[in-house]
Design an enzyme around this catalytic site. Sequence first.
Site, PDB file in Angstrom:
ATOM      1  N   ARG A 180       2.996  22.000 -24.506  1.00  0.00           N
ATOM      2  CA  ARG A 180       4.460  22.181 -24.475  1.00  0.00           C
ATOM      3  C   ARG A 180       4.975  22.326 -23.040  1.00  0.00           C
ATOM      4  NH1 ARG A 180       3.347  20.836 -28.920  1.00  0.00           N
ATOM      5  NH2 ARG A 180       4.222  21.567 -30.873  1.00  0.00           N
ATOM      6  N   SER A 207       9.754  24.784 -34.113  1.00  0.00           N
ATOM      7  CA  SER A 207       9.170  26.066 -33.671  1.00  0.00           C
ATOM      8  C   SER A 207      10.071  26.663 -32.591  1.00  0.00           C
ATOM      9  CB  SER A 207       7.788  25.843 -33.063  1.00  0.00           C
ATOM     10  OG  SER A 207       6.931  25.204 -33.968  1.00  0.00           O
ATOM     11  N   GLU A 217      10.037  28.179 -26.997  1.00  0.00           N
ATOM     12  CA  GLU A 217       9.797  26.754 -26.734  1.00  0.00           C
ATOM     13  C   GLU A 217      11.147  26.059 -26.547  1.00  0.00           C
ATOM     14  OE1 GLU A 217       7.361  24.230 -29.580  1.00  0.00           O
ATOM     15  OE2 GLU A 217       9.216  23.072 -29.514  1.00  0.00           O
TER      16      GLU A 217
HETATM   17  P1  FAD Z   1      16.978  17.576 -26.565  1.00  0.00           P
HETATM   18  O1  FAD Z   1      16.899  18.745 -27.473  1.00  0.00           O
HETATM   19  O2  FAD Z   1      18.240  16.816 -26.528  1.00  0.00           O
HETATM   20  O3  FAD Z   1      16.592  18.039 -25.102  1.00  0.00           O
HETATM   21  C1  FAD Z   1      15.457  18.842 -24.873  1.00  0.00           C
HETATM   22  C2  FAD Z   1      15.290  19.067 -23.355  1.00  0.00           C
HETATM   23  O4  FAD Z   1      14.987  17.833 -22.716  1.00  0.00           O
HETATM   24  C3  FAD Z   1      16.572  19.550 -22.674  1.00  0.00           C
HETATM   25  O5  FAD Z   1      16.189  20.406 -21.618  1.00  0.00           O
HETATM   26  C4  FAD Z   1      17.208  18.280 -22.137  1.00  0.00           C
HETATM   27  O6  FAD Z   1      18.065  18.503 -21.040  1.00  0.00           O
HETATM   28  C5  FAD Z   1      15.983  17.485 -21.753  1.00  0.00           C
HETATM   29  N1  FAD Z   1      16.169  16.026 -21.853  1.00  0.00           N
HETATM   30  C6  FAD Z   1      16.486  15.337 -22.981  1.00  0.00           C
HETATM   31  N2  FAD Z   1      16.502  14.011 -22.717  1.00  0.00           N
HETATM   32  C7  FAD Z   1      16.185  13.881 -21.411  1.00  0.00           C
HETATM   33  C8  FAD Z   1      16.048  12.743 -20.536  1.00  0.00           C
HETATM   34  N3  FAD Z   1      16.230  11.486 -20.958  1.00  0.00           N
HETATM   35  N4  FAD Z   1      15.736  12.980 -19.244  1.00  0.00           N
HETATM   36  C9  FAD Z   1      15.551  14.234 -18.787  1.00  0.00           C
HETATM   37  N5  FAD Z   1      15.673  15.331 -19.559  1.00  0.00           N
HETATM   38  C10 FAD Z   1      15.976  15.160 -20.847  1.00  0.00           C
HETATM   39  N6  FAD Z   1       8.413  19.312 -30.963  1.00  0.00           N
HETATM   40  C11 FAD Z   1       7.073  19.094 -30.851  1.00  0.00           C
HETATM   41  O7  FAD Z   1       6.549  18.996 -29.740  1.00  0.00           O
HETATM   42  N7  FAD Z   1       6.295  18.982 -31.960  1.00  0.00           N
HETATM   43  C12 FAD Z   1       6.790  19.070 -33.202  1.00  0.00           C
HETATM   44  O8  FAD Z   1       6.050  18.959 -34.169  1.00  0.00           O
HETATM   45  C13 FAD Z   1       8.185  19.289 -33.360  1.00  0.00           C
HETATM   46  N8  FAD Z   1       8.735  19.400 -34.583  1.00  0.00           N
HETATM   47  C14 FAD Z   1      10.066  19.631 -34.727  1.00  0.00           C
HETATM   48  C15 FAD Z   1      10.597  19.723 -36.005  1.00  0.00           C
HETATM   49  C16 FAD Z   1      11.957  19.947 -36.192  1.00  0.00           C
HETATM   50  C17 FAD Z   1      12.513  20.042 -37.578  1.00  0.00           C
HETATM   51  C18 FAD Z   1      12.795  20.057 -35.056  1.00  0.00           C
HETATM   52  C19 FAD Z   1      14.272  20.258 -35.241  1.00  0.00           C
HETATM   53  C20 FAD Z   1      12.280  19.981 -33.781  1.00  0.00           C
HETATM   54  C21 FAD Z   1      10.901  19.771 -33.588  1.00  0.00           C
HETATM   55  N9  FAD Z   1      10.305  19.668 -32.313  1.00  0.00           N
HETATM   56  C22 FAD Z   1       8.970  19.419 -32.187  1.00  0.00           C
HETATM   57  C23 FAD Z   1      11.129  19.868 -31.101  1.00  0.00           C
HETATM   58  C24 FAD Z   1      11.871  18.585 -30.638  1.00  0.00           C
HETATM   59  O9  FAD Z   1      11.982  17.657 -31.667  1.00  0.00           O
HETATM   60  C25 FAD Z   1      11.174  17.917 -29.464  1.00  0.00           C
HETATM   61  O10 FAD Z   1      11.060  18.809 -28.388  1.00  0.00           O
HETATM   62  C26 FAD Z   1      11.914  16.663 -28.987  1.00  0.00           C
HETATM   63  O11 FAD Z   1      11.161  15.977 -28.009  1.00  0.00           O
HETATM   64  C27 FAD Z   1      13.305  16.970 -28.429  1.00  0.00           C
HETATM   65  O12 FAD Z   1      13.961  15.736 -28.263  1.00  0.00           O
HETATM   66  P2  FAD Z   1      15.531  15.660 -28.125  1.00  0.00           P
HETATM   67  O13 FAD Z   1      15.860  14.252 -27.766  1.00  0.00           O
HETATM   68  O14 FAD Z   1      16.195  16.199 -29.324  1.00  0.00           O
HETATM   69  O15 FAD Z   1      15.761  16.602 -26.869  1.00  0.00           O
HETATM   70  N1  EPU Z   2       1.275  30.637 -40.192  1.00  0.00           N
HETATM   71  C1  EPU Z   2       1.516  31.774 -40.906  1.00  0.00           C
HETATM   72  N2  EPU Z   2       2.780  31.997 -41.357  1.00  0.00           N
HETATM   73  C2  EPU Z   2       3.793  31.142 -41.117  1.00  0.00           C
HETATM   74  C3  EPU Z   2       3.554  29.986 -40.379  1.00  0.00           C
HETATM   75  C4  EPU Z   2       2.272  29.743 -39.923  1.00  0.00           C
HETATM   76  O1  EPU Z   2       0.607  32.579 -41.146  1.00  0.00           O
HETATM   77  O2  EPU Z   2       4.925  31.425 -41.568  1.00  0.00           O
HETATM   78  C5  EPU Z   2      -0.108  30.378 -39.706  1.00  0.00           C
HETATM   79  C6  EPU Z   2      -1.039  29.790 -40.766  1.00  0.00           C
HETATM   80  O3  EPU Z   2      -2.305  30.352 -40.548  1.00  0.00           O
HETATM   81  C7  EPU Z   2      -1.089  28.317 -40.425  1.00  0.00           C
HETATM   82  C8  EPU Z   2      -0.981  28.365 -38.902  1.00  0.00           C
HETATM   83  O4  EPU Z   2      -0.073  29.446 -38.664  1.00  0.00           O
HETATM   84  O5  EPU Z   2      -2.281  27.719 -40.818  1.00  0.00           O
HETATM   85  C9  EPU Z   2      -0.461  27.100 -38.263  1.00  0.00           C
HETATM   86  O6  EPU Z   2       0.777  26.722 -38.873  1.00  0.00           O
HETATM   87  P1  EPU Z   2       1.324  25.228 -38.760  1.00  0.00           P
HETATM   88  O7  EPU Z   2       0.257  24.279 -39.141  1.00  0.00           O
HETATM   89  O8  EPU Z   2       2.604  25.164 -39.510  1.00  0.00           O
HETATM   90  O9  EPU Z   2       1.544  25.035 -37.222  1.00  0.00           O
HETATM   91  P2  EPU Z   2       2.231  25.933 -36.094  1.00  0.00           P
HETATM   92  O10 EPU Z   2       1.148  26.410 -35.175  1.00  0.00           O
HETATM   93  O11 EPU Z   2       3.136  26.941 -36.666  1.00  0.00           O
HETATM   94  C10 EPU Z   2       2.459  23.967 -34.414  1.00  0.00           C
HETATM   95  C11 EPU Z   2       3.540  23.403 -33.555  1.00  0.00           C
HETATM   96  C12 EPU Z   2       4.448  22.503 -34.373  1.00  0.00           C
HETATM   97  C13 EPU Z   2       3.605  21.356 -34.929  1.00  0.00           C
HETATM   98  C14 EPU Z   2       2.507  21.947 -35.802  1.00  0.00           C
HETATM   99  C15 EPU Z   2       1.530  20.897 -36.279  1.00  0.00           C
HETATM  100  C16 EPU Z   2       3.908  24.983 -31.767  1.00  0.00           C
HETATM  101  C17 EPU Z   2       4.782  26.046 -31.213  1.00  0.00           C
HETATM  102  N3  EPU Z   2       4.293  24.467 -32.933  1.00  0.00           N
HETATM  103  O12 EPU Z   2       3.094  24.821 -35.360  1.00  0.00           O
HETATM  104  O13 EPU Z   2       5.436  21.951 -33.514  1.00  0.00           O
HETATM  105  O14 EPU Z   2       4.393  20.478 -35.694  1.00  0.00           O
HETATM  106  O15 EPU Z   2       1.736  22.904 -35.033  1.00  0.00           O
HETATM  107  O16 EPU Z   2       0.754  20.476 -35.219  1.00  0.00           O
HETATM  108  O17 EPU Z   2       2.907  24.625 -31.149  1.00  0.00           O
HETATM  109  C18 EPU Z   2       7.614  22.335 -32.612  1.00  0.00           C
HETATM  110  O18 EPU Z   2       7.062  22.357 -31.505  1.00  0.00           O
HETATM  111  O19 EPU Z   2       8.844  22.445 -32.754  1.00  0.00           O
HETATM  112  C19 EPU Z   2       6.779  22.158 -33.804  1.00  0.00           C
HETATM  113  C20 EPU Z   2       7.274  22.152 -35.036  1.00  0.00           C
END
Ligand code: FAD
Ligand code: EPU
Length: 338
Positions: A164, A238, A334
């Site tokens: 991240r 997250s 994050e």
């Molecule tokens: P924004 O939210 O619009 O911007 C994020 C940051 O990047 C800001 O600081 C912005 O200024 C900067 N930025 C955006 N575009 C640019 C650009 N072109 N140049 C320079 N800076 C820029 N993230 C994960 O890593 N793994 C996950 O599994 C994951 N799951 C998600 C699930 C849900 C339901 C949601 C809502 C979010 C999740 N995220 C996850 C977080 C998010 O989707 C990612 O961080 C994604 O890359 C953000 O993209 P965005 O275009 O929406 O960025």
């Molecule tokens: N868990 C709990 N309670 C909860 C949620 C999770 O006990 O309410 C524990 C469980 O043991 C579970 C473990 O956490 O097995 C891991 O949970 P999960 O697989 O949902 O993944 P996470 O660690 O919570 C991370 C990333 C996600 C990414 C998933 C899958 C971060 C901060 N988050 O979540 O990214 O999609 O793994 O790889 O690293 C995001 O960054 O926005 C995001 C959604």
Amino acid sequence: MIIEENESLKNLNTFGIDVSSKYFAEISSVNDLLQLLSEEKYKSEQKLILGGGSNILFTKNYNGLIIANNIKGITVEDVNENEVIISASGGEVWDDLVDFAVNNNYGGIENLKLIPGKVGASPIQNIGAYGVELKDTFLELTAINIHTLEEVRFKNQECRFNYRYSIFKDEYKDQFIITDVKFKLSKNPKINIEYDSLKKEIEIINPSELTIKVVSEAVKRVRESKLPDPLKIGNAGSFFKNPTIDKSKLLFLQKGYEQIPNYIINENEFKIPAGWLIEKSGLKGIQMGNAGTYKNQALVLINNGNASGKEILDLALYIQNEVKKNFGIELIPEVNII
Ligand code: FAD
Ligand code: EPU
């Protein structure tokens, strides 16, 4: 290019926070961007680049210029027997790029299916999910320096990717606008289903052949079962990063919680799921005003209706305090808090 004043951002951030921006411009080309950055009127304004708004919490109106990236295009730049280089513009929807790769059987990003947001934001925090991170297939990016308007390229090592993290979250924060990202994908995909919940989902699907299409479908199903759809419930995924603790801390915690989930980083460092720490603090599915934590995933903070950014932030601070009190562990957001 139209530049709006006092534009509402409610539909432009996945938390659905109702704030506005002093100036708002949507760019569709690098030329638009250069023209905008050259305009005297906006030179002294603070600037924020907006992708899909899925990793941002607005806590107040934005007193500056928001530049929404809508530069589109996906091209195959080079192919050989084993590999393909794909170039995607910063305004492309990330999930469209994943579908493009999967449909052409180009492997490497299928585990990143359904992550919201745009390609331009994907390197910022080195998006990751289900055992894969952006850095694994990232080749280079092109960006415009916001002050000098110079076009600069950053190779993988130069971005200093980590969990991240990239240099754009730190030293180069808000200094560059990413306009294009190149990936090196494989024509002979290697399947990665090590992540526990993904492996289980594949077992349920029980496919006759394990392809990257099956993997992306399984990832989609796991994600839909755990994470709220931002179109229905405001959230930014997250809210905190998963913290790292050392071995002595893990051994100490295991005295009280034998089953504490943990992932080894190296022999002295372990990652603990923040969702577990929040759940064990009794905070899963709670509500505080219009903000709350999601019932299926405690790490996801949600907008239960008309939450303000301040309400979400207050809940986040409360969670940080409780987890610190109960486990002595600091949770670091994050989400980008503005
Ligand atoms: P924004 O939210 O619009 O911007 C994020 C940051 O990047 C800001 O600081 C912005 O200024 C900067 N930025 C955006 N575009 C640019 C650009 N072109 N140049 C320079 N800076 C820029 N993230 C994960 O890593 N793994 C996950 O599994 C994951 N799951 C998600 C699930 C849900 C339901 C949601 C809502 C979010 C999740 N995220 C996850 C977080 C998010 O989707 C990612 O961080 C994604 O890359 C953000 O993209 P965005 O275009 O929406 O960025
Ligand atoms: N868990 C709990 N309670 C909860 C949620 C999770 O006990 O309410 C524990 C469980 O043991 C579970 C473990 O956490 O097995 C891991 O949970 P999960 O697989 O949902 O993944 P996470 O660690 O919570 C991370 C990333 C996600 C990414 C998933 C899958 C971060 C901060 N988050 O979540 O990214 O999609 O793994 O790889 O690293 C995001 O960054 O926005 C995001 C959604």
